[in-house]
Scaffold this motif. Structure first.
Motif, PDB file in Angstrom:
ATOM      1  N   THR A   1      61.504 -63.971  11.633  1.00  0.00           N
ATOM      2  CA  THR A   1      61.989 -63.861  10.263  1.00  0.00           C
ATOM      3  C   THR A   1      63.055 -62.785  10.207  1.00  0.00           C
ATOM      4  OG1 THR A   1      59.718 -64.300   9.630  1.00  0.00           O
ATOM      5  CG2 THR A   1      61.207 -63.650   7.886  1.00  0.00           C
ATOM      6  N   SER A   2      64.157 -63.083   9.531  1.00  0.00           N
ATOM      7  CA  SER A   2      65.230 -62.103   9.440  1.00  0.00           C
ATOM      8  C   SER A   2      64.759 -60.855   8.705  1.00  0.00           C
ATOM      9  CB  SER A   2      66.413 -62.723   8.703  1.00  0.00           C
ATOM     10  OG  SER A   2      67.295 -61.705   8.296  1.00  0.00           O
ATOM     11  N   PRO A   3      65.023 -59.670   9.243  1.00  0.00           N
ATOM     12  CA  PRO A   3      64.600 -58.453   8.549  1.00  0.00           C
ATOM     13  C   PRO A   3      65.343 -58.239   7.233  1.00  0.00           C
ATOM     14  CG  PRO A   3      65.250 -57.983  10.803  1.00  0.00           C
ATOM     15  CD  PRO A   3      65.675 -59.374  10.510  1.00  0.00           C
ATOM     16  N   THR A   4      66.522 -58.831   7.095  1.00  0.00           N
ATOM     17  CA  THR A   4      67.292 -58.613   5.875  1.00  0.00           C
ATOM     18  C   THR A   4      67.085 -59.709   4.844  1.00  0.00           C
ATOM     19  OG1 THR A   4      69.149 -59.651   6.977  1.00  0.00           O
ATOM     20  CG2 THR A   4      69.085 -57.255   6.966  1.00  0.00           C
ATOM     21  N   ASP A   5      66.479 -60.829   5.221  1.00  0.00           N
ATOM     22  CA  ASP A   5      66.241 -61.915   4.270  1.00  0.00           C
ATOM     23  C   ASP A   5      64.971 -62.651   4.685  1.00  0.00           C
ATOM     24  OD1 ASP A   5      66.186 -64.064   2.641  1.00  0.00           O
ATOM     25  OD2 ASP A   5      68.192 -64.809   3.128  1.00  0.00           O
ATOM     26  N   PRO A   6      63.868 -62.482   3.922  1.00  0.00           N
ATOM     27  CA  PRO A   6      62.594 -63.064   4.356  1.00  0.00           C
ATOM     28  C   PRO A   6      62.587 -64.589   4.392  1.00  0.00           C
ATOM     29  CG  PRO A   6      62.412 -62.079   2.174  1.00  0.00           C
ATOM     30  CD  PRO A   6      63.748 -61.683   2.709  1.00  0.00           C
ATOM     31  N   ASN A   7      63.613 -65.241   3.817  1.00  0.00           N
ATOM     32  CA  ASN A   7      63.621 -66.705   3.815  1.00  0.00           C
ATOM     33  C   ASN A   7      64.418 -67.293   4.968  1.00  0.00           C
ATOM     34  OD1 ASN A   7      62.153 -66.785   1.384  1.00  0.00           O
ATOM     35  ND2 ASN A   7      64.032 -66.306   0.271  1.00  0.00           N
ATOM     36  N   ARG A   8      65.014 -66.437   5.805  1.00  0.00           N
ATOM     37  CA  ARG A   8      65.801 -66.953   6.926  1.00  0.00           C
ATOM     38  C   ARG A   8      65.094 -66.698   8.238  1.00  0.00           C
ATOM     39  NH1 ARG A   8      71.770 -65.116   7.305  1.00  0.00           N
ATOM     40  NH2 ARG A   8      71.618 -66.333   9.208  1.00  0.00           N
TER      41      ARG A   8
ATOM     42  N   PRO B   1      67.268 -50.705   2.296  1.00  0.00           N
ATOM     43  CA  PRO B   1      68.262 -51.733   2.641  1.00  0.00           C
ATOM     44  C   PRO B   1      67.872 -53.101   2.091  1.00  0.00           C
ATOM     45  CG  PRO B   1      67.366 -50.648   4.603  1.00  0.00           C
ATOM     46  CD  PRO B   1      66.501 -50.269   3.468  1.00  0.00           C
ATOM     47  N   ARG B   2      68.813 -54.030   2.215  1.00  0.00           N
ATOM     48  CA  ARG B   2      68.605 -55.389   1.727  1.00  0.00           C
ATOM     49  C   ARG B   2      67.406 -56.038   2.431  1.00  0.00           C
ATOM     50  NH1 ARG B   2      71.421 -60.347   2.768  1.00  0.00           N
ATOM     51  NH2 ARG B   2      72.486 -59.331   4.480  1.00  0.00           N
ATOM     52  N   GLY B   3      66.576 -56.711   1.647  1.00  0.00           N
ATOM     53  CA  GLY B   3      65.445 -57.428   2.222  1.00  0.00           C
ATOM     54  C   GLY B   3      64.293 -56.547   2.646  1.00  0.00           C
TER      55      GLY B   3
ATOM     56  N   PRO C   1      60.606 -54.597   6.454  1.00  0.00           N
ATOM     57  CA  PRO C   1      61.160 -55.872   5.990  1.00  0.00           C
ATOM     58  C   PRO C   1      60.160 -56.610   5.108  1.00  0.00           C
ATOM     59  CG  PRO C   1      61.397 -55.632   8.364  1.00  0.00           C
ATOM     60  CD  PRO C   1      60.530 -54.520   7.907  1.00  0.00           C
ATOM     61  N   GLU C   2      60.695 -57.311   4.122  1.00  0.00           N
ATOM     62  CA  GLU C   2      59.828 -58.080   3.231  1.00  0.00           C
ATOM     63  C   GLU C   2      59.047 -59.145   3.988  1.00  0.00           C
ATOM     64  OE1 GLU C   2      61.121 -60.081  -0.561  1.00  0.00           O
ATOM     65  OE2 GLU C   2      62.456 -58.343  -0.546  1.00  0.00           O
ATOM     66  N   GLY C   3      59.575 -59.576   5.124  1.00  0.00           N
ATOM     67  CA  GLY C   3      58.873 -60.588   5.910  1.00  0.00           C
ATOM     68  C   GLY C   3      57.523 -60.125   6.407  1.00  0.00           C
ATOM     69  N   LEU C   4      57.291 -58.813   6.447  1.00  0.00           N
ATOM     70  CA  LEU C   4      55.995 -58.314   6.904  1.00  0.00           C
ATOM     71  C   LEU C   4      54.959 -58.305   5.781  1.00  0.00           C
ATOM     72  CD1 LEU C   4      56.878 -55.263   9.174  1.00  0.00           C
ATOM     73  CD2 LEU C   4      56.129 -57.499   9.880  1.00  0.00           C
TER      74      LEU C   4
ATOM     75  N   GLN D   1      54.030 -63.453  -3.250  1.00  0.00           N
ATOM     76  CA  GLN D   1      54.882 -63.127  -2.111  1.00  0.00           C
ATOM     77  C   GLN D   1      55.731 -64.340  -1.737  1.00  0.00           C
ATOM     78  OE1 GLN D   1      54.331 -64.266   1.298  1.00  0.00           O
ATOM     79  NE2 GLN D   1      56.032 -63.051   2.041  1.00  0.00           N
ATOM     80  N   ARG D   2      55.119 -65.523  -1.792  1.00  0.00           N
ATOM     81  CA  ARG D   2      55.838 -66.730  -1.363  1.00  0.00           C
ATOM     82  C   ARG D   2      56.995 -67.048  -2.298  1.00  0.00           C
ATOM     83  NH1 ARG D   2      55.008 -69.728   2.782  1.00  0.00           N
ATOM     84  NH2 ARG D   2      53.310 -68.304   3.247  1.00  0.00           N
ATOM     85  N   PHE D   3      56.808 -66.774  -3.593  1.00  0.00           N
ATOM     86  CA  PHE D   3      57.885 -67.064  -4.526  1.00  0.00           C
ATOM     87  C   PHE D   3      58.742 -65.828  -4.807  1.00  0.00           C
ATOM     88  CE2 PHE D   3      54.808 -70.438  -5.253  1.00  0.00           C
ATOM     89  CZ  PHE D   3      55.631 -71.522  -5.076  1.00  0.00           C
ATOM     90  N   GLY D   4      58.573 -64.792  -4.000  1.00  0.00           N
ATOM     91  CA  GLY D   4      59.465 -63.644  -4.069  1.00  0.00           C
ATOM     92  C   GLY D   4      59.400 -62.862  -5.359  1.00  0.00           C
ATOM     93  N   SER D   5      58.252 -62.847  -6.018  1.00  0.00           N
ATOM     94  CA  SER D   5      58.172 -62.123  -7.283  1.00  0.00           C
ATOM     95  C   SER D   5      57.431 -60.806  -7.100  1.00  0.00           C
ATOM     96  CB  SER D   5      57.487 -62.988  -8.337  1.00  0.00           C
ATOM     97  OG  SER D   5      56.197 -63.338  -7.894  1.00  0.00           O
ATOM     98  N   LEU D   6      57.754 -60.080  -6.030  1.00  0.00           N
ATOM     99  CA  LEU D   6      57.150 -58.767  -5.835  1.00  0.00           C
ATOM    100  C   LEU D   6      57.883 -57.747  -6.703  1.00  0.00           C
ATOM    101  CD1 LEU D   6      56.741 -58.793  -1.970  1.00  0.00           C
ATOM    102  CD2 LEU D   6      54.956 -59.064  -3.663  1.00  0.00           C
ATOM    103  N   ARG D   7      57.109 -56.839  -7.306  1.00  0.00           N
ATOM    104  CA  ARG D   7      57.714 -55.836  -8.181  1.00  0.00           C
ATOM    105  C   ARG D   7      57.274 -54.452  -7.738  1.00  0.00           C
ATOM    106  NH1 ARG D   7      56.092 -57.339 -14.091  1.00  0.00           N
ATOM    107  NH2 ARG D   7      54.057 -56.946 -13.174  1.00  0.00           N
ATOM    108  N   ARG D   8      57.984 -53.456  -8.252  1.00  0.00           N
ATOM    109  CA  ARG D   8      57.554 -52.084  -7.991  1.00  0.00           C
ATOM    110  C   ARG D   8      56.193 -51.864  -8.629  1.00  0.00           C
ATOM    111  NH1 ARG D   8      62.478 -51.320 -10.283  1.00  0.00           N
ATOM    112  NH2 ARG D   8      64.163 -51.339  -8.761  1.00  0.00           N
ATOM    113  N   GLY D   9      55.340 -51.170  -7.932  1.00  0.00           N
ATOM    114  CA  GLY D   9      54.021 -50.904  -8.463  1.00  0.00           C
ATOM    115  C   GLY D   9      52.964 -51.871  -7.982  1.00  0.00           C
ATOM    116  N   ASP D  10      53.368 -52.976  -7.348  1.00  0.00           N
ATOM    117  CA  ASP D  10      52.385 -53.931  -6.840  1.00  0.00           C
ATOM    118  C   ASP D  10      51.634 -53.355  -5.648  1.00  0.00           C
ATOM    119  OD1 ASP D  10      53.037 -55.774  -8.689  1.00  0.00           O
ATOM    120  OD2 ASP D  10      54.124 -57.115  -7.347  1.00  0.00           O
ATOM    121  N   LEU D  11      50.347 -53.642  -5.603  1.00  0.00           N
ATOM    122  CA  LEU D  11      49.556 -53.313  -4.419  1.00  0.00           C
ATOM    123  C   LEU D  11      49.640 -54.502  -3.477  1.00  0.00           C
ATOM    124  CD1 LEU D  11      46.520 -51.998  -6.378  1.00  0.00           C
ATOM    125  CD2 LEU D  11      47.870 -50.613  -4.868  1.00  0.00           C
TER     126      LEU D  11
END
Lengths: 207, 203
Positions: free
Chosen positions: A73-80, B139-141, B163-166, B93-103
């Motif tokens: 998974t791309s570290p800068t974009d979780p959908n890529r 940084p981004r993502g 990264p958000e992927g984690l 997480q799957r629909f990318g609606s994470l906000r500040r303050g979420d556990l």
């Protein structure tokens, strides 16, 4: 009629979970975009893209070897999803082609990924080391087009110019890695505040 | 942070229970004379099939919808105390609606086979302080995670933005202890440096 509909629902309700489990844990087929792994993948630029077999079972514990071709998974974009070669492992000291990361020791749990085609690759030279938790699978076969069918080898013995020292500081593993990514800085202004610090981050602001 | 092995244990276990229940109710024996059994479908084969079936269903539920965690460690006290059992959901997480303050529960960047439970403090573009009180831009993502028990927590202040992927799932419900049984509300949050909390009325 109703019985047939119910049976179809039951079949789908089992078939979907079974196939998702298979795709997640055994392996899946992925199409390779772009030329960042040329000539290993997408070797003939004009032709159709390569399809590779991603072996997820081989990376079930997030273990990788130097030279593996890994989808992550791309570290800068979780959908890529990106596909690159593992060049540096944790403990290695690497140097990127840009001046952004020089003499960077890779922290525990991270790897350094690079494309085979250095000029056209968005890889660790751009976004820094990648956490192993993002690894999705290891590309082990090119399965399509048939003319390019082959096994993808782990090229551990190849020389990787960006790796300066292999496992250089393994004895000092417990040092706080985030604050000391740079070993022997050339000048104080070169020291980044963090591994991920982007160019426009507030480098010198202190409170 | 420990994941309850529901996918591994619950699947085969429930399938065995179901098979035993069906056996006890007689549906196993009543099918013994069916033509399918004559084709070589034995009792153990059907047990194996049921195990795989329910195991896969449990895997998908655990990895895509909800799963159970036992939180271990002091880093999230007093919000989440050690050995609390919580339900987490993967939908946000799957629909990318994470906000500040979420556990959230995320894979540890240091040891990818283990999980961490932290609070999202900063999102893409926010300015946050690291452990040396330097300002860092997320940084981004990426997300910036911190434990509520700041003095006893290894988090983004130590290892940087992750990264958000984690990020795996968001805490939703507490099952144990029963005295604090109920939905987990993700409201607590600190102001970021240079940010006015009153402007964030939308939050």
């Amino acid at each position: 009629m109703l019985h047939a509909v119910w049976n179809a629902c039951k079949f789908v309700g089992v078939a979907i979970p079974v196939s998702i489990t298979f795709l997640d844990n055994v392996g899946s087929v992925a199409r390779v975009h772009g030329s960042s792994m040329w000539p290993t993948l997408n070797g003939e630029r004009s032709n159709s893209p390569d399809y590779v077999w991603l072996n997820s079972f081989a990376t079930r514990n997030f273990t990788v070897e130097r030279g593996d071709i890994i989808a992550f998974t791309s570290p800068t974009d979780p959908n890529r999803v990106l596909i690159k070669r593992v060049v540096g492992l944790e403990g290695d000291i690497v140097q990127s082609s840009s001046t952004r990361y020089s003499n960077l020791r890779i922290r525990q749990g991270f790897v350094w990924m690079e494309g085979d085609n250095k000029d056209k690759s968005m890889d660790s030279n751009t976004f820094g080391p990648v956490p192993r938790g993002l690894v999705l699978g290891k590309a082990s076969l090119i399965i399509w087009p048939p003319a390019r069918f082959r096994r993808l080898k782990t090229e551990a013995d190849r020389s990787y110019p960006s790796v300066l020292v292999e496992n250089g500081f393994a004895t000092t593993k417990n040092q706080p890695a985030f604050t000391s990514p740079k070993i022997s800085p050339t000048s104080p202004s070169d020291v980044p505040t963090g591994v991920f610090a982007s160019d426009d981050s507030a480098d010198g602001i202190k409170t | 942070m420990m994941r309850l092995p529901t996918g591994l244990l619950f699947g085969p276990f429930s399938s065995v229970l179901l098979s035993v229940a069906r056996y006890a109710s007689g549906s196993f024996t009543s099918r013994l004379s069916s033509p399918r059994l004559a084709n070589g479908s034995s009792k153990s084969w059907r047990l194996l099939k049921a195990t795989i079936k329910y195991g896969c269903i449990m895997y998908v539920v655990n990895n895509y919808i909800v799963d159970f965690f036992v939180c271990i460690g002091p880093s999230m006290e007093p919000t989440i105390q050690s050995h609390d059992v919580v339900i987490t959901e993967h939908i946000s997480q799957r629909f990318g609606s994470l906000r500040r303050g979420d556990l959230i529960v995320a894979r540890s960047p240091i040891n990818p086979t283990s999980f961490i439970c932290k609070r999202i403090v900063g999102l893409n573009g926010d300015l946050v302080y690291d452990e040396n009180l330097h300002l860092v831009k997320v940084p981004r993502g990426h997300v910036w995670l911190e434990g509520d028990n700041a003095r006893d927590s290894v988090d983004s202040r130590r290892y940087g933005p992750i990264p958000e992927g984690l990020v795996r799932s968001k805490l939703y419900f507490r099952l144990w202890p029963l005295s604090r049984f109920g939905r987990i509300v993700n409201f607590k949050r600190r102001s970021l440096p240079g940010e006015d909390l009153e402007e964030l009325s939308s939050y």
